[in-house]
Every structure is written in structure tokens, then in C-alpha cells.
Design a protein around this motif. Structure first.
Motif, PDB file in Angstrom:
ATOM      1  N   GLU A  49       0.843  -1.194   0.000  1.00 27.90           N
ATOM      2  CA  GLU A  49       0.000   0.000   0.000  1.00 27.90           C
ATOM      3  C   GLU A  49       0.876   1.241   0.000  1.00 27.90           C
ATOM      4  N   LEU A 148      -4.506   7.888   9.338  1.00 24.99           N
ATOM      5  CA  LEU A 148      -3.251   7.290   8.886  1.00 24.99           C
ATOM      6  C   LEU A 148      -2.405   6.851  10.082  1.00 24.99           C
ATOM      7  N   ARG A 150      -3.473   5.757  12.940  1.00 24.39           N
ATOM      8  CA  ARG A 150      -4.022   4.509  13.477  1.00 24.39           C
ATOM      9  C   ARG A 150      -3.652   3.311  12.609  1.00 24.39           C
ATOM     10  N   ARG A 151      -3.504   3.531  11.307  1.00 30.09           N
ATOM     11  CA  ARG A 151      -3.097   2.432  10.429  1.00 30.09           C
ATOM     12  C   ARG A 151      -1.634   2.063  10.633  1.00 30.09           C
TER      13      ARG A 151
END
Length: 345
Positions: A49, A148, A150-151
Motif C-alpha cells: 500500500e 493514517l 491509526r493504520r
């Protein structure tokens, strides 16, 4: 006049679109830089990603003359175990750093100091590299950067705190709030308590007042240079325009009363049987009243009454309302009823 009033919302839309158009142009330039960095870095086979980000280094936030919202732009590539940041800074230098997710937990920085321009940040590694989620505008930076973060963070990591901006924490926003309060106080004082009322044709005043709302956006660059959060950067100019427009009508009415020749002179009127008094003298405007239906219902059609009028230096007709208010007050007191608020226009 109606055509001019219809132009006010159109002007508001046009001026409100200007910041969006400028933001879109800046975003296209950033995306071009990011795409070149991605092409120069080669393939990223291990990364599943890629996310566009804006970049900065801690020393950049100390530069009080920073005119841009970020120091650079690039990509954050991530998979289950690794993070990789590639990008380019405004000084021409490049960055290509890889992190092991378990060894480089993100550190939430929020607005990250005086040079934030409304962007929210989190840091990776040592020396820290600061990242902010990229987007068309800075308006949603807190939400998108938190998502972002938290990802990137480990499962179960505490979420970033909800951003709060206090208007009194910045000199410009504090001065703006005081100015808004002063304008609203003046509008209430001179617009509601003055013993005079505008009558006749004065719709152009409404058009001028409505035009002040989009014209308030002319102060938008001032708030952006002050690096206030995006919402305040947009809302405070609109509130300034609204408050100026609200105060402008009583201000122009006062200027009209203080200018021109002559004093308030009595003019004869007759009651038309509805809610208006018609002038006996040609060229004098009609006087309408509202909120006193019981009083007007008790008047006989054709009953004469005198009003003190004046046409000032701006060409506005104004009527002195104290005598009519006293008459209405005495009538309602005689009926043992609370007097309503009389409106004259």
C-alpha cells in the motif's frame, strides 16, 4: 435592485471557491513531485500500500518565516512489518527511509508548533521524520492524519487526542473575536435601541450588507499567513463579513442622520385601515407598523397622525419613533395588556 441582491449569493460562491481553486493548484504541484519521487525510487515490490504524505523535519518548525504548510511531499509505503518513506524536500534534498514497524512506533505530534498552517503530524524514527496525510485542503488534516496514524500504529495503541483550538490562544483570533463582539454590540445598540427607523425604499442597504459577507473572505490570506487551523481560517473571515454587514446598516443610518440639511419635521399621515400610514404630502414614504395588530385594529381608517421625518445626506428617509412608541404603550396600558415590541419600517 432585486438583480443586485441576487448577485450577492453568486459573489459569495465565487469568493468561497477561490481558496479551493488555489488549494487544488497546490495539490497538483505536490502530486507531480510525489509521482516523480515514486518513479525515481523504482518498484516497491514488498510494499502492498502507498499513501501520499507531506513531510517535514523538526528543525523546519522552528523557522518562523515558513510560508508553506509542509517542508516536502512524498509517499508512505507500508506492509505488515515495514514502513518506507520516500520524498523530496523543498530545498531539493530527498529522503528514503525504511522502518521496522515494531521498532518505530509513531509518535503523535498534533499541530507540532507555531508553523503548522493547520496540518496535523506524527513522527517516525530517530531522528524523527514528521508525516501528515496529504489532501486537497488542510481542512480535514486532523481527521485524515489521525486515520493514517491509526493504520501505522500497533493494534491497541491509544488513539491521538481530539484537536482543540482555543481562539484566545492566538493574537489574531483573539483580536478578531473582540472585533466581532464590538461590531455585534454596536449593531444591537444602534440598530435596536436608536429612536429612529428607516422607511421608504432602502433595499440597496440590504444588498450592501449581504455583499459584506463574501467580501469578508478578502481577509482569508491574513488568517492563512497567521497559520490558524483551517476551520478558523475560513470561518473567521466569514464571521467578520457577517458582523460588518450587520453593523453597516445602523452605521449608514447614523451617517445619514448626521449629514444633510434640515431637522426632523412633522408630516401629516392618515391611517389606511391596515397596518400602514399613508402620507398626505406627495413624495413622502409610507410608514408601516408591525406586531401591534390590536392597536391598529382600534384605529379608525382615515384617522390622521403626525410623524417627524427627515431625509438625510445619503437620501434615506427616517422617522422618529419615540412618540409612536409612547402612544402604543399608553394604549396597551389602558387595555391592561403587556405592550409588544413595535416595529416600524
Amino acid at each position: 435592485m432585486r438583480d443586485y441582491l441576487l448577485l450577492a449569493p453568486l459573489l459569495l460562491v465565487i469568493l468561497a471557491a477561490v481558496p479551493v481553486v488555489l488549494a487544488a493548484r497546490r495539490a497538483r504541484r505536490r502530486h507531480a513531485v510525489q509521482d516523480r519521487c515514486l518513479a525515481e525510487s523504482g518498484a516497491l515490490p514488498d510494499m502492498v500500500e502507498k499513501v501520499r504524505v507531506r513531510l517535514a523535519r523538526p528543525a523546519w518548525f522552528a523557522a518562523t518565516d515558513a510560508r508553506t504548510a509542509a517542508e516536502g511531499a512524498g509517499w508512505l509505503a507500508l506492509d505488515a512489518q515495514h514502513l518506507r518513506v520516500i520524498g523530496r524536500f523543498d530545498d531539493g534534498s530527498t529522503v528514503d527511509r525504511e522502518f521496522v514497524r515494531s521498532q518505530a512506533p509513531p509518535q503523535w505530534r498534533g499541530l507540532a508548533g507555531a508553523g503548522h498552517h493547520g496540518l496535523h503530524w506524527f513522527a517516525l524514527g530517530e531522528p524523527p521524520l514528521l508525516l501528515s496525510a496529504d489532501g486537497l485542503t488542510d481542512w480535514h488534516s486532523a481527521r485524515t492524519t489521525a486515520a493514517l496514524y491509526r493504520r501505522v500504529a500497533a493494534p491497541g495503541a491509544p488513539p491521538p487526542p481530539r484537536p482543540v483550538f482555543h481562539l484566545q490562544s492566538h493574537p489574531l483570533s483573539l483580536v478578531t473575536v473582540l472585533l466581532l463582539l464590538a461590531l455585534l454590540a454596536y449593531a444591537a445598540y444602534d440598530g435596536l435601541l436608536a429612536p429612529f427607523a428607516l422607511i421608504g425604499e432602502h433595499r440597496w442597504l440590504t444588498g450592501v450588507a449581504l455583499a459584506c459577507i463574501p467580501l469578508g473572505l478578502l481577509t482569508y490570506p491574513l488568517f492563512r499567513r497567521a497559520r490558524l487551523p483551517p476551520r478558523e481560517t475560513l470561518l473567521l473571515p466569514l464571521l467578520i463579513g457577517f458582523a460588518v454587514g450587520l453593523a453597516l446598516i445602523p452605521l449608514l443610518a447614523r451617517i445619514d442622520r448626521e449629514s444633510g440639511d434640515g431637522e426632523f419635521a412633522e408630516a401629516a399621515y392618515f391611517f389606511d385601515g391596515g397596518n400602514a400610514f399613508k402620507p398626505l404630502q406627495v413624495g413622502t414614504p409610507t410608514i408601516s407598523v408591525a406586531n401591534v395588530d390590536e392597536y391598529t385594529a382600534a384605529l379608525k381608517p382615515g384617522a390622521e397622525q403626525g410623524f417627524y421625518l427627515r431625509r438625510g445626506g445619503l437620501g434615506l428617509w427616517q422617522v422618529e419613533t419615540d412618540s409612536l412608541r409612547r402612544t402604543v404603550l399608553l394604549w396597551y396600558q389602558g387595555q391592561n395588556k403587556p405592550p409588544p415590541r413595535l416595529r416600524v419600517h
